[in-house]
Design a protein around this motif. Sequence first.
Motif, short mmCIF file in Angstrom:
data_model
loop_
_atom_site.label_atom_id
_atom_site.label_comp_id
_atom_site.label_asym_id
_atom_site.label_seq_id
_atom_site.Cartn_x
_atom_site.Cartn_y
_atom_site.Cartn_z
N UNK B 384 -5.82 1.76 -3.80
CA UNK B 384 -5.52 0.88 -4.24
C UNK B 384 -6.39 0.30 -5.46
N UNK B 385 -7.75 0.30 -5.20
CA UNK B 385 -8.40 -0.20 -6.26
C UNK B 385 -8.05 0.67 -8.02
N UNK B 388 -4.91 0.26 -9.14
CA UNK B 388 -4.96 -1.34 -10.17
C UNK B 388 -6.33 -0.84 -11.53
N UNK B 389 -7.34 -0.29 -11.31
CA UNK B 389 -8.04 0.05 -12.65
C UNK B 389 -7.55 0.88 -13.17
#
Lengths: 457, 457
Positions: B384-385, B388-389
């Motif tokens: 997920x990170x 998102x990034x």
Amino acid sequence: MREREEVKSLKAIVLAAGDGTRFKPFTDHNPKPLLPLLGLTLIERILLAAKKAGIRDFVVVLGYKGERVRDFLGDGRRYGIRIEYVENRDWHRGNGTSLLAAESAVKDEEHFVVMMADHVFEPDLLRKALALQPRGRDSVLCVDRDLSGIADLQDATKVHTEGGFIVQIDKRLKHFDAVDTGFFIFSHEIFDALRAADTGHALTLTAGVKRLAERRLIRVVDVTGFFWIDVDRPELLGVAESRLLKTLSKSTDGVVSRWLNRPISTRLTRFLVRTPLSPDTVTAISFMIAVASGILFAVGHLVWAGLLAQFASVIDGVDGEIARLKFRETRLGAFVDSLLDRYGDSAIVLGMSTWAYLSTGNAWTLLLGMAVLAGAPMSMLAKEKFRAITGRDYPIEQAEGWLRYIPDSRDARLFIIMLGGLFGAVIPALVLLAVLTHGKTVWRMYRLAGLLDAPAV
Amino acid sequence: MREREEVKSLKAIVLAAGDGTRFKPFTDHNPKPLLPLLGLTLIERILLAAKKAGIRDFVVVLGYKGERVRDFLGDGRRYGIRIEYVENRDWHRGNGTSLLAAESAVKDEEHFVVMMADHVFEPDLLRKALALQPRGRDSVLCVDRDLSGIADLQDATKVHTEGGFIVQIDKRLKHFDAVDTGFFIFSHEIFDALRAADTGHALTLTAGVKRLAERRLIRVVDVTGFFWIDVDRPELLGVAESRLLKTLSKSTDGVVSRWLNRPISTRLTRFLVRTPLSPDTVTAISFMIAVASGILFAVGHLVWAGLLAQFASVIDGVDGEIARLKFRETRLGAFVDSLLDRYGDSAIVLGMSTWAYLSTGNAWTLLLGMAVLAGAPMSMLAKEKFRAITGRDYPIEQAEGWLRYIPDSRDARLFIIMLGGLFGAVIPALVLLAVLTHGKTVWRMYRLAGLLDAPAV
């Protein structure tokens, strides 16, 4: 079609020729653009902020001790930009002559940005101006209407605007409604205006702008609220520092972060940003402090353990602050930071649980630690899943109601852990963490039910 | 401008007038469109799949026992669509007369979709056709070039295509390169073509299409690979069921999910989808089974506990399968499911740790449980990170290399837990889970470093 037209990125002229007499004795040896400000020179800060706003090609106009600026910056490759240099032998006659000297460097551009080497700013200010895309003979000046926020109003260039145009501009205007920020997008009309204004004596940029204003050729972009400052006198360096550090707070900061961590971390950052310490190193240090806190908890040094946990929380802000101040944010840094934070938290909870067991002899206290570990990722998980499923940001007000004032973010959790350590209340701290995180998760599911209860189609 | 033009959504005519003689005795009492198929009637399945592809306005042409279809579907409001009805008293003369009967219902449309009430399909097939947006007099026919995949090739309408157009169409074509799927986008030319083909005897839609094909007015959309089936004979209902169930596997399914869970869960779904059981109820049941598994682990019924853990994993697929089969996917369901899964996992690990402690008397086994809990969210967090990034999907091949073949997703973790229960090896299972999740996290950080190591700017 030339490349820079395809990407719609303008060229920028940076006026860096003045001698900054007010900054003596520093300027005896170095020109003003090389003044240090929070780990970067003034001109590096200007170039990198403009780069972040999307500009890649720069023309730097040199004058007083220009060779030092050129030696320092080079061709710009190490900043990921291209720099051409123009020398203005007339620099002592004023910044109007500096812009004239750059005319041939922008002869292929219909419009170009002009900024001052000593006007520090945040990238969003320039982004807003660039979004306007002036056409034909029009030029643009960024103005600030919040006169109370101007660091040195007396010395500022005032403007009088009407219907979106500059109609008057002068340092000594009696009636004015905004201030010239020193950020322009010009058409080539400015060069003719400057030549017309040139009497052979002093020639300021403002003199040229005045002539364009009379012909209603200068539009206004209102950049009120964005950070910028004209570092015109030595005292203003300190003001610039403080304001830059203030821009580091994030709207997503939790309560503890806002009122306790940021005030401390920005003070640390103010010092550390002058050292070669990299943001990634600080990330690693923050993680190791968290691990140390966990170990101290496990062996029963609760006060120190608690303080270290809070210290890890503070340092967790410093890496990002240094990265943003030095324009060194990386996606890798953000990624590793978020994963190491999680591991640091786990190490602390592991240490607390170990001590809870050792000090009571009751193994069930370890199940309490498990409950905390199971709850820790739920807040992040709920937010990321909401984003992934809806494509929208997590709506904190709707999703949490009044419970949003009871924080369960990382800063709050580590603060509770510090209190637990300081007061020797490790088990109550664990209970509180478990109740807080699981309670908020159940509450979130209940509240979001109403928001999400529509067919996905 | 009318609303449906603004959203570029075409009206769809559904031909539902035939008597489906091959389906006797079912069709003695009900018309064929009301045949049940995995919890929905045939015509509901057609309407909802078309809705998912973006269509909101339908014209249903009724004939044999048409009043039953009308009573069953109503005005479409409960499906979130609008349905008008047209009656075709000539239905026994063939489906060409049914389309003619609908002419006035689409008089304001330049183009409209035509589909058959007994042609089941997946929404992406229709999406591909709708993306083409025919102009002027052009019509479009979706064809399938994979002749080996056609359920009933002998009875299918064959087409011969040339340069993207249909040149010949007939059930008895000798030379053909594709099959008519029964999904059309027509212009009004089809009505004149049908009238010209009408001899007063049988009038099939194909007779009209033939005339358009002769004039090169029918373009081809290749929908090979998308699921569709003409449920023309009772035996084909079973084929349709199996193929629909096969579409439920996801490309993101883990190894255990693909080879063990899906084969079981789709069998359960095949049965449960006929009951009124809602997907959300199944989500809750899966969670409760996981909690039960945790409790059984804690009290030492390891075999049953392990089997229940695996069963929870299987049931975890059923809620989504029922939701997709019945077009009842909700964002709330997806959200709650992902949070409850996490809680179910935690409950099982808590139970395993408790038993590990009780059976050995060694409290440190509980720290092992903590390590597993700390590792469980890391895989999801990293993905997920990354998303998102970077704004990109997690690149599993680049991020994991050959380690991607060693699964640490939920299906794999619960499978390991089952093995631990079956073989009384709870502590080894916990060790394996801890090593697996933490090992892969460190490995991911190391591999992603190369991918992300570029300035964010």
